[in-house]
Design an enzyme around this catalytic site. Structure first.
Site, short mmCIF file in Angstrom:
data_model
loop_
_atom_site.label_atom_id
_atom_site.label_comp_id
_atom_site.label_asym_id
_atom_site.label_seq_id
_atom_site.Cartn_x
_atom_site.Cartn_y
_atom_site.Cartn_z
N TYR A 88 0.82 -1.21 0.00
CA TYR A 88 0.00 0.00 0.00
C TYR A 88 0.86 1.27 0.00
O TYR A 88 0.88 2.03 -0.97
CB TYR A 88 -0.97 -0.01 1.19
CG TYR A 88 -1.85 1.21 1.21
CD1 TYR A 88 -2.85 1.37 0.25
CD2 TYR A 88 -1.68 2.21 2.15
CE1 TYR A 88 -3.64 2.51 0.22
CE2 TYR A 88 -2.47 3.35 2.14
CZ TYR A 88 -3.44 3.49 1.17
OH TYR A 88 -4.22 4.63 1.15
N VAL A 387 -14.35 17.26 -4.05
CA VAL A 387 -14.52 18.49 -3.27
C VAL A 387 -15.25 19.54 -4.11
O VAL A 387 -16.16 20.22 -3.64
CB VAL A 387 -13.14 19.01 -2.79
CG1 VAL A 387 -13.25 20.41 -2.24
CG2 VAL A 387 -12.56 18.07 -1.73
N ASP A 508 -8.30 -22.04 -43.81
CA ASP A 508 -7.56 -20.79 -43.99
C ASP A 508 -6.24 -20.96 -43.23
O ASP A 508 -6.13 -21.81 -42.34
CB ASP A 508 -8.40 -19.63 -43.42
CG ASP A 508 -7.57 -18.37 -43.25
OD1 ASP A 508 -6.94 -17.96 -44.23
OD2 ASP A 508 -7.56 -17.81 -42.13
N ASP A 510 -3.35 -18.10 -42.07
CA ASP A 510 -2.97 -17.15 -41.00
C ASP A 510 -4.17 -16.81 -40.11
O ASP A 510 -5.24 -16.47 -40.62
CB ASP A 510 -2.44 -15.85 -41.62
CG ASP A 510 -1.18 -16.09 -42.42
OD1 ASP A 510 -0.10 -16.04 -41.84
OD2 ASP A 510 -1.30 -16.37 -43.65
C1 GDG Z 1 -9.45 9.86 -5.26
C2 GDG Z 1 -8.93 10.58 -6.51
C3 GDG Z 1 -11.28 11.08 -7.14
C4 GDG Z 1 -11.53 15.98 2.68
N1 GDG Z 1 -11.18 16.55 3.83
C5 GDG Z 1 -12.05 16.17 4.76
C6 GDG Z 1 -12.98 15.34 4.15
N2 GDG Z 1 -12.63 15.24 2.86
C7 GDG Z 1 -13.35 14.45 1.86
C8 GDG Z 1 -14.01 15.32 0.84
C9 GDG Z 1 -14.09 14.41 -0.38
C10 GDG Z 1 -12.90 13.51 -0.19
O1 GDG Z 1 -12.44 13.65 1.13
C11 GDG Z 1 -11.75 13.86 -1.13
O2 GDG Z 1 -12.06 13.38 -2.40
P1 GDG Z 1 -11.32 13.84 -3.72
O3 GDG Z 1 -12.07 13.35 -4.88
O4 GDG Z 1 -11.25 15.32 -3.71
O5 GDG Z 1 -9.83 13.27 -3.64
P2 GDG Z 1 -9.03 11.86 -3.28
O6 GDG Z 1 -9.13 11.53 -1.87
O7 GDG Z 1 -7.65 12.09 -3.77
O8 GDG Z 1 -9.74 10.70 -4.13
C12 GDG Z 1 -9.89 11.67 -6.91
C13 GDG Z 1 -11.71 10.22 -5.97
O9 GDG Z 1 -10.72 9.26 -5.64
C14 GDG Z 1 -13.02 9.51 -6.26
O10 GDG Z 1 -12.95 8.70 -7.37
O11 GDG Z 1 -12.20 12.13 -7.28
O12 GDG Z 1 -9.44 12.31 -8.07
O13 GDG Z 1 -7.64 11.15 -6.24
O14 GDG Z 1 -15.25 13.65 -0.34
O15 GDG Z 1 -15.25 15.72 1.34
N3 GDG Z 1 -14.01 14.80 4.82
C15 GDG Z 1 -14.13 15.09 6.14
N4 GDG Z 1 -13.23 15.87 6.78
C16 GDG Z 1 -12.20 16.42 6.13
O16 GDG Z 1 -11.38 17.12 6.76
N5 GDG Z 1 -15.15 14.59 6.82
#
Ligand code: GDG
Length: 735
Positions: A88, A387, A508, A510
């Protein structure tokens, strides 16, 4: 559809142990929310790592945790600290993550990490295989488990396998850097459906498949020997209503119930009504472009000093992968930059950047989303970025401006945001000014569009669209397999073969009796093939004919000593056993000088391609050319030839990585019929793989046994999967 199981690195729960009490805490992330709806609805299991290395648990505790997980339909994959470290933190996050996010300079190439990745992927696959039953479907998630699809498919080919990649798939020029690139592609190709967030990732993946594996791809279907794989894009959504409702509740809370953060935010605005807040939220990851964001904010204050004292950037950076060197350095860099901006522009009453290096509860997240005037989302690479979507969903009064990096997958769906290049500091600074001065009407106009789209395609829709495609893939596979020779058909074929007295067998060459080689001259028959043919020929009831597009010379040489007839150049020439070559049609070659220069210009412009000259045809081969260029040029050439052949009696044939121009009026079908004339065969068998063989399948009478090699649509009665299956079939018949 039967059961659907989910496989992901982490289970959708975390385990909290306090005073010997075990509590399962459901994850609230997007993936957990979306997938919970799927595996519950389809009575499946969720297979994944529970998040605690098993070295930390004694047997009794491990057993009790297991019991709790079973109640949640979770199946745990147990990993030791060392495995988590190597698989991981190691290969997933030190090798694949930087590679797929275009940070080639950060890639760790340690083979020990790769070995662990393979063995842990196998652990996940084994758990899944234990769980799977006939008719089940499985949906595997993300870059930590790239090898699992193949590990499952190779053991249980009948199971429908889906795979979704949550991060970008890089361009081939970057992907090719990796020593284990082919293994990763082979791993993914175990899936029947492969999903990406955007069409760009899908197209990069297809390009790698073409170049590394040489498989044929038409539209979004990858054709491999015995299977068709669908590749498609499914932009992941969020639980829109959850964010919207939480935001409404935040505003309705009485003062005494408001969180400390919320009261601070309200106090901030009370000082002066023209104060503004900009929000930035991410995991602290180098892909998220946090340093540039801080530089851009600094530039903005420098260029637009009227905002000093009036605008604050709230920056939430959630700690992530803190043991990896590049993350430790990034943290240092961000700390320093925050210090520099605050030092330069701050005062007793004004802190330009409020920096939180921690995770906040969901309630606080919503307060931030709904209180901030601008969201600044500027990753240098991001698969999707949820986000951005969460900010939009939380803007219940429909104001607020989104500044968005064009490098985030989500930018494809958010045309109404202010789109920036995350490396262009000046552009971001200007975008901040534009956002802060944007009239409310314009904000609403943009926000309405953004919200409509994100509400419609939420995480549940995303999941159900993927599931729908999985069942469609299942249907496609079933229809492709419909004509496949099974044991019952084989028995009937064998008994008709036995009962017959005079048989004609058209083969055939090939792609049927032997596989394709980069150089056509390397496709000589091997020992096994010679033996199979000798066995067929020695039966006096059999008349065996090789019917091919090849020229006379090689086939005559290769099959010397065989009691065999040859029909070559798609039917132009025939050589019956122990007889001389004879022309079956009035083919000419006078047209060659007018067509050859055209083919030559394609050879000059397409490295790796070459011309093969037969008596009555010219063939342009592009198997050795760069695959995408080859396909492109092949289409160009076909266009060009179509206009050129008008004055000649010529035909254009499109074979497997070849374009052939030949004298018209003859094809394998006509040739086979001429061969059969005035003879009383009571068993006619024809087998071939490409569309030049389709002429044979169409022309031969209904009573003939026609067989297509490969799973594509065909006029043949039956299909077999591969050259190997052809050989097995011929052996079985002749026994
Ligand atoms: C991967 C891919 C793709 C963040 N800070 C807090 C918090 N969060 C939550 C947000 C959002 C999530 O975390 C972050 O999601 P992202 O999509 O922005 O990014 P990755 O974690 O890198 O995710 C990305 C995703 O997979 C889905 O396929 O979009 O590109 O890299 O939901 O809300 N939640 C809480 N406290 C925080 O401080 N509760």
């Amino acid at each position: 559809m039967n059961r659907i199981h989910i496989v992901s690195n982490r289970l959708p729960v975390s385990i909290n142990i306090e005073n010997d009490n075990i509590e399962l805490i459901p994850s609230v992330g997007g993936l957990a929310t979306g997938m919970r709806s799927v595996y519950k609805q389809y009575n499946g299991k969720w297979i994944g790592w529970p998040g605690l290395p098993n070295d930390d648990l004694n047997d009794e505790l491990a057993l009790r945790i297991e019991e709790k997980l079973v109640e949640e339909d979770c199946v745990s994959v147990h990993l030791s600290k060392e495995e988590v470290d190597l698989y991981y933190d190691g290969f997933s996050n030190r090798t694949i993550w930087p590679l797929f996010h275009y940070f080639a300079q950060y890639i760790d190439y340690d083979p020990a990490l790769w070995d662990a990745f393979v063995s842990v992927n196998q652990k996940f696959a084994d758990k899944a295989l234990e769980t799977l039953e006939e008719g089940d479907t499985i949906w595997i998630h993300d870059y930590q488990l790239l090898l699992v699809p193949e590990m499952i498919k190779s053991k249980k080919p009948e199971v429908t396998v889906g795979f979704f990649l949550h991060i970008p798939f890089p361009s081939f020029e970057v992907f090719r850097i990796l020593p284990w690139r082919k293994e990763l592609i082979e791993g993914m190709l175990g899936a029947d459906l492969i999903g990406f967030h955007t069409f760009d990732y899908q197209r990069h993946f297809c390009s790698s498949v073409r170049r590394l594996m040489g498989y044929e791809i038409s539209f979004n279907e990858i054709h491999i020997e015995d299977r068709i794989i669908i590749v498609d894009s499914f932009p992941m959504g969020i639980d829109y209503d959850k964010f919207r409702e939480a935001s409404i509740q935040t505003f309705q809370k009485p003062l005494q119930e408001k969180s400390k953060l919320h009261r601070e935010l309200e106090k901030y605005f009370m000082v002066s009504p023209d104060r503004k807040l900009i929000l930035s939220i991410d995991r602290l990851d180098y892909s998220k472009g946090i340093p540039n964001r801080l530089r851009a904010f600094s530039k903005f204050l420098e260029e637009y000093p009227e905002f000093i004292g009036k605008v604050t950037l709230i920056m939430l950076a959630v700690p992530s992968r803190g043991t990896v060197e590049h993350y430790i350095n990034l943290k240092k860099e961000v700390d320093e930059l925050v210090g520099r901006v605050n030092g330069k522009f701050g005062s007793v009453n004004y802190t330009p950047v409020w920096y939180f290096y921690r995770s906040l509860p969901f309630e606080n997240l919503i307060e931030l989303y709904s209180s901030c005037d601008v969201a600044l989302v500027t990753p240098v690479r991001d698969g999707m970025n949820l986000v951005a979507k969460e900010y939009v969903a939380s803007r219940t009064n429909r104001t607020g401006v989104m500044i968005l990096s064009e490098m985030a997958g989500v930018a494809k769906e958010m045309g109404e945001a202010i789109i920036i290049n995350p490396n262009n500091i000046k552009e971001i600074a200007d975008a901040i000014n534009q956002a802060l001065t944007m009239p409310l009407d314009e904000q609403r106009e943009r926000m309405v569009f953004l919200q409509d789209r994100i509400k419609r395609y939420d995480v549940f829709k995303w999941a159900s669209e993927f599931v729908k495609s999985l069942s469609k893939v299942e249907e496609i596979q079933n229809s492709l397999y419909a004509k496949k020779i099974n044991s019952k058909i084989m028995e009937s074929l064998k008994s008709k073969y036995k009962a017959s007295k005079k048989r004609s067998i058209f083969l055939d060459y090939d792609g049927t009796l032997t596989g394709f080689k980069k150089n056509p001259n390397d496709a000589k028959p091997d020992e096994e093939l010679h033996k199979i043919l000798y066995k067929l020929e020695e039966d006096p009831k059999n008349t065996v004919t090789i019917i091919s597009g090849r020229d006379r010379e090689s086939l005559e040489k290769w099959f010397e000593g065989h009691k065999i007839n040859l029909i070559v150049e798609h039917g132009v020439w025939i050589k019956k056993y122990q007889k001389e070559w004879k022309m079956l049609s009035n083919a000419t070659d006078t047209w060659k000088p007018s067509i050859r220069p055209s083919l030559e210009s394609f050879v000059d412009r397409t490295p790796g391609s070459f011309i093969e000259e037969k008596n009555y045809s010219l063939v342009w081969h592009f198997r050795k050319a760069e695959p995408e260029q080859g396909e492109l040029r092949a289409n160009e050439l076909k266009d060009e030839l179509t206009t050129m052949i008008a004055n000649h009696n010529l035909e254009i044939l499109e074979g497997n990585k070849v374009i052939e121009v030949k004298s018209g009026g003859i094809n394998k079908g006509i040739a086979a019929l001429q061969f059969l004339q005035n003879q009383d065969f009571d068993f006619i068998f024809a087998i071939g793989d490409d569309w030049t063989d389709e002429y044979m399948f169409k022309e031969l009478p209904d009573s003939c046994h026609t067989i297509k090699v490969g799973l594509k649509h065909t006029a043949a009665k039956y299909k077999v999967e591969s050259v190997n299956s052809v050989r097995k079939l011929l052996i079985e018949l002749s026994e």
